[in-house]
Design a protein around this motif. Structure first.
Motif, PDB file in Angstrom:
ATOM      1  N   GLU A  64       0.832  -1.209   0.000  1.00 22.93           N
ATOM      2  CA  GLU A  64       0.000   0.000   0.000  1.00 22.93           C
ATOM      3  C   GLU A  64       0.861   1.251   0.000  1.00 22.93           C
ATOM      4  N   ASP A  65       1.919   1.231   0.794  1.00 19.35           N
ATOM      5  CA  ASP A  65       2.815   2.396   0.853  1.00 19.35           C
ATOM      6  C   ASP A  65       3.399   2.716  -0.519  1.00 19.35           C
ATOM      7  N   LEU A  66       3.674   1.673  -1.298  1.00 14.51           N
ATOM      8  CA  LEU A  66       4.289   1.872  -2.605  1.00 14.51           C
ATOM      9  C   LEU A  66       3.281   2.207  -3.695  1.00 14.51           C
ATOM     10  N   GLU A  67       2.119   1.554  -3.657  1.00 15.26           N
ATOM     11  CA  GLU A  67       1.215   1.585  -4.810  1.00 15.26           C
ATOM     12  C   GLU A  67      -0.109   2.315  -4.594  1.00 15.26           C
ATOM     13  N   ILE A  68      -0.466   2.622  -3.354  1.00 14.93           N
ATOM     14  CA  ILE A  68      -1.766   3.250  -3.111  1.00 14.93           C
ATOM     15  C   ILE A  68      -1.634   4.693  -2.657  1.00 14.93           C
ATOM     16  N   TRP A  69      -0.928   4.919  -1.551  1.00 14.67           N
ATOM     17  CA  TRP A  69      -0.887   6.276  -0.986  1.00 14.67           C
ATOM     18  C   TRP A  69      -0.304   7.307  -1.956  1.00 14.67           C
ATOM     19  N   HIS A  85      -2.278  10.793   4.955  1.00 13.64           N
ATOM     20  CA  HIS A  85      -1.147  10.857   5.886  1.00 13.64           C
ATOM     21  C   HIS A  85      -1.484  10.175   7.211  1.00 13.64           C
ATOM     22  N   GLY A  86      -2.752  10.230   7.619  1.00 14.15           N
ATOM     23  CA  GLY A  86      -3.158   9.508   8.818  1.00 14.15           C
ATOM     24  C   GLY A  86      -3.009   8.004   8.648  1.00 14.15           C
ATOM     25  N   MET A  87      -3.338   7.496   7.458  1.00 18.82           N
ATOM     26  CA  MET A  87      -3.139   6.082   7.175  1.00 18.82           C
ATOM     27  C   MET A  87      -1.650   5.720   7.233  1.00 18.82           C
ATOM     28  N   GLU A  88      -0.821   6.598   6.686  1.00 17.54           N
ATOM     29  CA  GLU A  88       0.623   6.353   6.713  1.00 17.54           C
ATOM     30  C   GLU A  88       1.147   6.340   8.144  1.00 17.54           C
ATOM     31  N   ARG A  89       0.625   7.233   8.984  1.00 13.88           N
ATOM     32  CA  ARG A  89       1.067   7.247  10.391  1.00 13.88           C
ATOM     33  C   ARG A  89       0.633   5.967  11.111  1.00 13.88           C
ATOM     34  N   HIS A  90      -0.546   5.480  10.796  1.00  8.68           N
ATOM     35  CA  HIS A  90      -0.969   4.188  11.354  1.00  8.68           C
ATOM     36  C   HIS A  90       0.018   3.088  10.962  1.00  8.68           C
ATOM     37  N   HIS A  91       0.407   3.086   9.702  1.00  7.05           N
ATOM     38  CA  HIS A  91       1.375   2.077   9.245  1.00  7.05           C
ATOM     39  C   HIS A  91       2.673   2.173  10.041  1.00  7.05           C
ATOM     40  N   GLU A  92       3.138   3.381  10.255  1.00  7.54           N
ATOM     41  CA  GLU A  92       4.384   3.575  11.012  1.00  7.54           C
ATOM     42  C   GLU A  92       4.239   3.061  12.438  1.00  7.54           C
ATOM     43  N   ARG A  93       3.110   3.359  13.062  1.00  6.84           N
ATOM     44  CA  ARG A  93       2.878   2.916  14.434  1.00  6.84           C
ATOM     45  C   ARG A  93       2.807   1.394  14.510  1.00  6.84           C
TER      46      ARG A  93
END
Length: 231
Positions: A64-69, A85-93
């Motif tokens: 998802e990080d590579l192909e969606i966001w 960006h909220g989705m990305e922060r969830h991924h990081e957490r």
């Protein structure tokens, strides 16, 4: 792989993955607490399954990080950016907690005692909490954007990348994990992306492999479904 997808197909496929992740992580605390002190064989079995499910989650998010966001940020209105960006922060957490979980599970696997067990649960609990929050928000707010702004080719690339990153010998089992509660349409779409010569074999083999694993882990070939333990 198909060049086009019917409306809602990507939503069904994503929900199938999410449902499997919620189920497997949701069942995990009971499995861990059920391991008797000193039972290294059982701890290894449960730890191995947790590691597999964590690997599925990691590669799903990485794809998802590579192909969606990036595509959504490029194509959606500017006011969608905070959501992405909220989705990305969830991924990081989730990734951060995943590192801690890997360390705690390794220690518990070697020495399955109450101290190491509780250390695993202390990481697993917040991970499950943020994971459920993330998957719910993605389903409610992001899937409509994906259906509108992501092409079938981009979606298929994401799915292929996530699958290719998994150990090849585990792919039939992973497929069975997904199929257990999958929407029939999503299951058929997923099977349709497989080589024709392997499709029928895997359609039969994958559910059996998951049922075999479930019987070993849970004592039943039909473990509780995601809705039975959703937080």
């Amino acid at each position: 792989m198909t060049a086009t997808k019917a409306p809602g197909a990507m939503t069904r496929e994503m929900r199938m993955v999410h449902t499997a992740l919620r189920r497997e992580f949701g069942l995990m605390p009971k499995l861990i607490t059920g391991v008797a002190e000193g039972d290294t064989a059982r701890a290894a079995l449960v730890a191995g399954h947790l590691e597999l499910v964590s690997t599925i989650l990691h590669h799903h998010h990485h794809a998802e990080d590579l192909e969606i966001w990036p595509h959504l940020l490029d194509r959606c209105p500017a006011d969608v950016a905070p959501l992405v960006h909220g989705m990305e922060r969830h991924h990081e957490r989730i990734a951060f907690l995943g590192v801690d979980l890997t360390e705690a599970v390794a220690a518990w696997r070697s020495e399955p005692d109450p101290v190491h067990r509780d250390a695993v649960l202390a990481v697993l609990d917040p991970l499950i909490t943020v994971l459920y929050e993330h998957l719910g928000a993605e389903e409610d707010y992001v899937l409509p954007l994906i259906e509108q702004h992501i092409t079938a080719a981009e979606w298929n690339t994401m799915a292929a990348q996530a699958a290719a990153a998994l150990p090849a010998e585990k792919l039939p089992l992973v497929l069975g994990i997904m199929m257990y509660e999958g929407d029939p349409g999503a299951v058929q779409d997923t099977l349709g992306n497989l080589p024709a010569e392997a499709r029928d074999t895997l359609a039969e083999l994958a559910p059996r492999l998951y049922a075999d694993l479930a019987e070993t882990l849970h004592g039943t070939r039909t473990p509780p479904k995601e809705s039975a333990h959703a937080r």
